[in-house]
Design a protein around this motif. Structure first.
Motif, PDB file in Angstrom:
ATOM      1  N   ALA A  26       6.545  -5.493   4.690  1.00 51.82           N
ATOM      2  CA  ALA A  26       5.265  -5.801   4.989  1.00 51.82           C
ATOM      3  C   ALA A  26       4.814  -3.805   5.334  1.00 51.82           C
ATOM      4  CB  ALA A  26       4.203  -6.457   6.117  1.00 51.82           C
ATOM      5  N   LEU A  27       4.333  -3.029   5.438  1.00 47.98           N
ATOM      6  CA  LEU A  27       3.961  -1.841   5.915  1.00 47.98           C
ATOM      7  C   LEU A  27       3.613  -0.811   4.648  1.00 47.98           C
ATOM      8  CD1 LEU A  27       1.939   0.621   8.228  1.00 47.98           C
ATOM      9  CD2 LEU A  27       4.720   1.556   8.182  1.00 47.98           C
ATOM     10  N   LEU A  28       5.184  -1.178   4.093  1.00 52.15           N
ATOM     11  CA  LEU A  28       5.152  -0.586   2.767  1.00 52.15           C
ATOM     12  C   LEU A  28       4.720  -0.446   1.724  1.00 52.15           C
ATOM     13  CD1 LEU A  28       8.859   0.453   2.584  1.00 52.15           C
ATOM     14  CD2 LEU A  28       7.311   1.694   3.284  1.00 52.15           C
ATOM     15  N   LYS A  29       3.305  -1.835   1.381  1.00 48.86           N
ATOM     16  CA  LYS A  29       2.631  -3.006   0.897  1.00 48.86           C
ATOM     17  C   LYS A  29       1.995  -2.272   0.706  1.00 48.86           C
ATOM     18  CE  LYS A  29       6.350  -6.733  -0.775  1.00 48.86           C
ATOM     19  NZ  LYS A  29       6.644  -7.976  -0.799  1.00 48.86           N
ATOM     20  N   ARG A  30       1.244  -2.475   1.685  1.00 51.70           N
ATOM     21  CA  ARG A  30      -0.205  -2.176   2.389  1.00 51.70           C
ATOM     22  C   ARG A  30      -0.386  -0.777   2.127  1.00 51.70           C
ATOM     23  NH1 ARG A  30       1.228  -4.973   7.748  1.00 51.70           N
ATOM     24  NH2 ARG A  30       1.366  -3.143   8.890  1.00 51.70           N
ATOM     25  N   LEU A  31       0.641  -0.129   2.888  1.00 48.63           N
ATOM     26  CA  LEU A  31       0.233   1.095   2.230  1.00 48.63           C
ATOM     27  C   LEU A  31      -0.071   1.504   0.112  1.00 48.63           C
ATOM     28  CD1 LEU A  31       2.495   3.532   4.342  1.00 48.63           C
ATOM     29  CD2 LEU A  31       0.177   3.645   4.384  1.00 48.63           C
ATOM     30  N   LEU A  87      11.674  -3.178  -2.483  1.00 47.41           N
ATOM     31  CA  LEU A  87      11.056  -2.212  -1.542  1.00 47.41           C
ATOM     32  C   LEU A  87      10.019  -1.747  -2.703  1.00 47.41           C
ATOM     33  CD1 LEU A  87      12.852  -0.960   1.588  1.00 47.41           C
ATOM     34  CD2 LEU A  87      11.177  -2.768   1.641  1.00 47.41           C
ATOM     35  N   PRO A  88       8.477  -1.125  -2.097  1.00 48.11           N
ATOM     36  CA  PRO A  88       7.749  -0.954  -3.269  1.00 48.11           C
ATOM     37  C   PRO A  88       7.487   0.500  -3.262  1.00 48.11           C
ATOM     38  CG  PRO A  88       6.356  -1.091  -0.926  1.00 48.11           C
ATOM     39  CD  PRO A  88       8.091  -1.732  -1.391  1.00 48.11           C
ATOM     40  N   PHE A  89       9.204   1.179  -3.986  1.00 47.61           N
ATOM     41  CA  PHE A  89       8.943   2.893  -3.684  1.00 47.61           C
ATOM     42  C   PHE A  89       8.602   2.900  -5.335  1.00 47.61           C
ATOM     43  CE2 PHE A  89      11.956   2.501  -0.314  1.00 47.61           C
ATOM     44  CZ  PHE A  89      11.239   3.458   0.552  1.00 47.61           C
ATOM     45  N   ASP A  90       7.588   4.254  -5.308  1.00 47.13           N
ATOM     46  CA  ASP A  90       7.700   5.055  -6.153  1.00 47.13           C
ATOM     47  C   ASP A  90       8.550   6.071  -6.514  1.00 47.13           C
ATOM     48  OD1 ASP A  90       4.869   3.608  -6.462  1.00 47.13           O
ATOM     49  OD2 ASP A  90       4.296   3.967  -4.986  1.00 47.13           O
ATOM     50  N   LYS A  91       9.199   6.645  -5.814  1.00 47.74           N
ATOM     51  CA  LYS A  91      10.274   7.804  -6.555  1.00 47.74           C
ATOM     52  C   LYS A  91      11.308   7.859  -5.376  1.00 47.74           C
ATOM     53  CE  LYS A  91       5.914  10.991  -7.033  1.00 47.74           C
ATOM     54  NZ  LYS A  91       5.131  12.021  -6.828  1.00 47.74           N
TER      55      LYS A  91
END
Length: 971
Positions: A823-828, A853-857
């Motif tokens: 939830a925290l990563l998605k809000r960021l 999980l919404p990692f970009d790199k």
């Protein structure tokens, strides 16, 4: 008032008694004086009689001596017939003189002989004087010889010495005179003594009259006058008291039976004139109400006839028409012949008292109702009464208590018979108590008995149906009239439901919900007790053992959380089995356990810990799989190492850390050098706190280069600390300290804020979109508000959100709250911030987490990059990681590139970005900016123009002979 009146009367009686005593004493003194004088006179008269007899004898001695001489001379001329007659007369004279001589010279009844009473007489009779006693003896002896011997008259005359005879007669005359003189002196002395006695008596009498009777009479007069005044005052006070008390009295004498003499107070009470002292009984009858009009006269008649006191209450109408309620006490007065001479009635106004009675009666009714309600409330609240006499152990319960304890009150005799008690309605306390309840009851009762203060104790007692009840017992002390403790009493309240709830809460509060072992809270309480016991008794040794499982994370992640929970439960069961019931086993949290070993030496503790570690290293069957565990242990001895609970935990933690450094499945005892390392760590923590407060931390920047263009596209920020005395301290040393001392939040906030501020400056200087990457630790993620920190830093600095990249390590996957992380990563991510997974491959990363999980790199750790230029296998691993990232739609950043050959290998994999010492080390902002131009000038050398160049690079790797076969273009 009555008391003072009595005191005045007592003083008057005391004065009267004193006068009588003094009068009697004076009469006694005079009587004694007269008796003494009379006695002396009587003695003198008796002595005079005796002296007269003595004088007669003394005078007769001279006469008899002369007669003897004459008769002796007559023998010379006497014929035979006359001789016998003369001898008879001579013999009689001789006997009388001999008798008188003996009386005068011999002691009589232990008294001196008359001849020796005075010095003058002794001078005549004694040998030292005229020797009259011996000479008379010789004279009588010669006379006896004349009488005894038949001698001639001539011979008798020859035996008489006239010269001696004359001297003898003269001394006898002189003695007779002395006897007379002595008798006269005795009479005069007696007369003088009598006169003196009478004079003394008269003097005493005069003194008593003048010096005693006079003052006392005056004092008595004053006292009597004062008493009369006090009596008058007391009388007035008594009258006022009667008025205040609304009382009065009447007298009915026998000679005036139809009238009452009433006191002033009663007249005021009846509100009639004070001059009307005599009141007809008929008038009083008329004043009484109809139902009371004959009570007073009837009671007076009964008292007059029987002499028995009477009491009655009547309602009287006063002279002004108002009514008063009165009580009348009637008593009879008797004369010396026990004949009734009058009766007296004391009347009291009880109007207010009757009103109070009515009020009290109403109050009693209300109290009875309240009592009934209270009893009902007690029954609803499970409250009952009890008492226990001092010195007894019999708990006497009321009927409610029997119901509370589930006994049938109608079968009380049966219960008493069952427990052998026939003395009271009580139930023997010890028969009912469970566990140590009886001793605690006795202890609390003793405290209440000693202090007199109420107390409370919770007991467990057995009910009549066999169940156990929890009771709150209140205890109070009752004393008798003398103040001596008499009875302990109080209440019982059934608190079983509350206690059951409390025990359930304690189970939740003090026991681990998963393993059922004690939790950290209970463990710390027991630890503090152990330390307190050690402070009181240094021989009360114990040990604190901290056990940390070595590979629980692999079991939990590899087999699942349920398997991990089952594994923890089995470990707890094995530890409890080995530790035994005398020691406490607790789960502190996660995979950390703790044991308190009581009364064991270091050697015994070491053996026990070895057994525990061995037991948990045995494989555990969890589900369809088998888990092999193990653990490390740190041990602290109490009191030899410490007697403080907090220190014991720190020391055990240091020992556990030492055991883990030595290898897995080991134990280590605490030693002082561990404490010194702890002190160094604490000192560094304090310095770090001061450095944060004083802005002594610095942000250094390492360039990130594009794998396609070779130009700088961003910087990774790294914290550096230049210690005042130790110089530069590595982040690997102070970041763990910051995490353990809760400083990581402050450092993280500073790093994000400083990075954003510098990123704006760098973008302005380089005139491009330059990203800045900031590392956020798992500890900061859990304990700090990262989202708010980032939002505030972006707002303050004005940096575009897409130019900020938050780098997280795989440690964020540890724990059970992945929903919170996601939830925290998605809000960021929603804020436009980029996210990077740092140090990929150094920990354990679930592919499922990477997938959603919404990692970009994805940043590849230096441990994979190093050697990829010379090892085909390493290159293939890198190739797989890059392929994985591409498949997940993530950019790839290769870290730790330090040589040109490593750069060539990375470029062959077409990584999106590269960083490492080859391009530049972390530097302050100014140096980092100055190094950008050099990187850009060599950018063409970093870039592979086409795929053929990539193939050539790969061929170069294969030519080393270290790599295996691979398909061309696989990247």
């Amino acid at each position: 008032m009555v008391q003072k009146t009595r005191q005045s009367a007592n003083r008057a009686r005391t004065v009267g008694r004193t006068l009588r005593y003094i009068h009697s004493l004076a009469v006694l003194v005079i009587a004694v004086a007269i008796v003494v004088g009379g006695y002396r006179m009587d003695q003198a008269l008796s002595r005079n009689t005796l002296d007269g007899h003595t004088i007669n004898i003394a005078g007769a001695q001279r006469m008899l001596s002369q007669r003897i001489v004459v008769l002796t001379q007559m023998l010379e001329t006497a014929n035979a017939d006359e001789v016998d007659q003369i001898r008879d007369v001579l013999r009689d004279a001789h006997a009388r003189m001999l008798s008188g001589h003996k009386y005068l010279t011999q002691h009589q009844n232990d008294a001196k002989a008359p001849a020796y009473r005075t010095q003058e007489l002794a001078a005549i009779y004694s040998e030292a004087g005229a020797d009259l006693e011996r000479r008379v003896d010789e004279f009588l002896a010669n006379t006896a010889a004349i009488l005894d011997l038949a001698v001639s008259t001539q011979r008798a005359a020859d035996n008489v010495d006239l010269s001696k005879l004359n001297s003898l007669l003269g001394d006898l005359d002189k003695a007779a005179g002395l006897y007379e003189l002595n008798a006269k002196q005795e009479i005069e002395a007696a007369e003088l003594s009598l006169k003196l006695s009478i004079l003394v008596a008269l003097v005493v009498l005069f003194a008593v009259v003048v010096f005693v009777f006079g003052p006392i009479s005056k004092r008595a007069t004053r006292i009597l006058q004062k008493s009369e005044m006090e009596l008058q005052q007391r009388s007035d006070l008594l009258s006022r008291s009667f008025n205040i008390a609304r009382m009065g009295y009447w007298v009915n004498s026998v000679d005036r039976p139809d009238e009452l003499w009433i006191s002033n107070e009663l007249a005021r009470l009846y509100k009639i004139g004070l001059s009307e002292k005599w009141l007809p009984i008929s008038d009083l009858r008329e004043r009484a109400q109809d139902q009371n009009n004959d009570l007073i006269s009837s009671a007076a008649k009964v008292c007059r006839e029987t002499g028995k006191p009477q009491y009655l209450e009547t309602r009287i109408r006063c002279a002004d028409g108002s009514f008063i309620d009165t009580s009348t006490s009637i008593a009879a007065q008797f004369d010396d012949n026990e004949t009734i001479i009058s009766i007296t009635g004391v009347v009291r106004d009880i109007t207010e008292e009757l009103n109070a009675r009515n009020t009290i009666a109403a109050t009693v009714k209300r109290l009875e109702k309240s009592s009934s309600d209270l009893r009902e409330a007690q029954q609803l609240g499970s409250i009952a009464m009890w008492q226990m006499p001092i010195g007894s152990k019999e708990l006497v319960l009321d009927e409610d208590a029997f119901g509370l304890m589930r006994y049938d009150y109608s079968k009380i005799d049966e219960y008493r018979e069952r427990i052998g008690d026939k003395s009271s309605a009580g139930t023997h306390l010890k028969q009912l108590c469970v566990g140590d309840s009886f001793s605690r009851m006795m202890e609390k009762s003793g405290q209440v008995y000693e202090t007199g203060k109420a107390g409370r104790v919770n007991l467990r007692m057995r009910r009549g149906d066999g169940t156990i009840a929890d009771l709150a017992v209140r205890i109070k002390l009752q004393r008798d009239k003398s103040g001596k403790p008499k009875t302990l009493f109080g209440t019982l309240q059934d608190i079983s439901e509350a206690k059951d709830a409390q025990r359930q809460l304690e189970q939740l509060a003090y026991y681990d919900h998963l393993t059922g072992l004690s939790n950290r809270a209970l463990f710390m309480r027991r630890l503090e007790k152990a330390c307190a016991a050690a402070k009181k008794d240094k021989t009360a040794s114990s040990a604190i053992v901290l056990i940390d499982l070595d590979n629980f994370k692999e079991i939990n992640d590899g087999l699942g959380h349920q398997a991990g929970d089952d594994f923890l439960c089995e470990v707890g069961r094995r530890l409890s089995h080995v530790a035994g019931p005398s020691n406490l086993v607790a789960r502190l949290g996660g995979d950390e356990f703790a044991v308190i070993v009581n009364g064991a030496s270091p050697e015994e503790t070491s053996c026990l810990v070895h057994e525990m570690l061995s037991s948990i290293s045995v494989p555990v069957r969890v589900g369809e799989a088998e888990a092999i565990g193990g653990g490390s242990a740190g041990i602290t001895m109490i009191p030899s190492d410490t007697m403080e609970a907090s220190e014991a935990m720190r020391f055990s933690d240091l020992a556990l850390y030492s055991a883990k450094e030595s290898g897995k499945n080991r134990s280590s005892f605490f030693s002082p050098d561990m404490s010194s390392r702890l002190q160094a760590r604490l000192s560094l923590s304090r310095d770090l706190r001061a450095a944060i407060a004083n802005n002594e931390l610095e942000t250094h920047f390492q360039p990130i280069v594009s794998g396609m263009t070779g130009r700088v596209i961003g910087f990774e920020t790294l914290m550096r600390w230049n210690h005042q005395s130790r110089g530069w301290i590595s982040p690997s040393e102070f970041i763990p300290i910051a995490e353990s001392s809760h400083l990581i939040g402050d450092i993280g906030a500073f790093a994000i804020r400083d990075a954003c501020d510098h990123a704006v400056e760098m973008n302005n200087a380089l005139e491009g979109d330059i990203e800045v990457a900031v590392n956020v630790s798992a500890a900061q993620l859990w304990h700090g508000d990262v989202e708010q920190m980032v939002a505030k830093a972006l707002e303050t600095s004005g940096l575009a959100p897409h130019l900020l990249c938050i780098e997280l390590t795989e440690s964020v996957f540890v724990g059970d709250s992945m929903d919170r992380v996601e939830a925290l990563l998605k809000r960021l991510k929603e804020r436009g911030i980029q996210l990077a997974l740092d140090d990929f491959g150094t920990g354990y990363s679930s592919l499922g987490y990477l997938n959603h999980l919404p990692f970009d790199k994805l940043k590849i750790d230096r441990s994979f990059v190093a050697g990829a230029d010379v090892s085909t296998k390493r290159f293939q691993v890198l190739e797989g990681i890059v392929g994985l990232a591409r498949g997940l739609g993530m950019q790839v950043v290769a870290e730790g590139v330090e040589t040109a050959s490593e750069l060539s290998a990375i470029q062959a994999l077409r990584c999106d970005a590269i960083q490492g010492f080859y391009f530049g080390r972390p530097e302050p902002q100014s140096k980092a900016l100055s190094g950008v131009e050099a990187i850009h000038s060599n950018a063409q050398a970093y870039v592979l123009p086409d795929l053929e160049g990539e193939i050539d690079a790969l061929d170069a790797v294969e030519k080393t002979g270290l790599g295996g076969k691979r398909k061309r273009g696989a990247a």
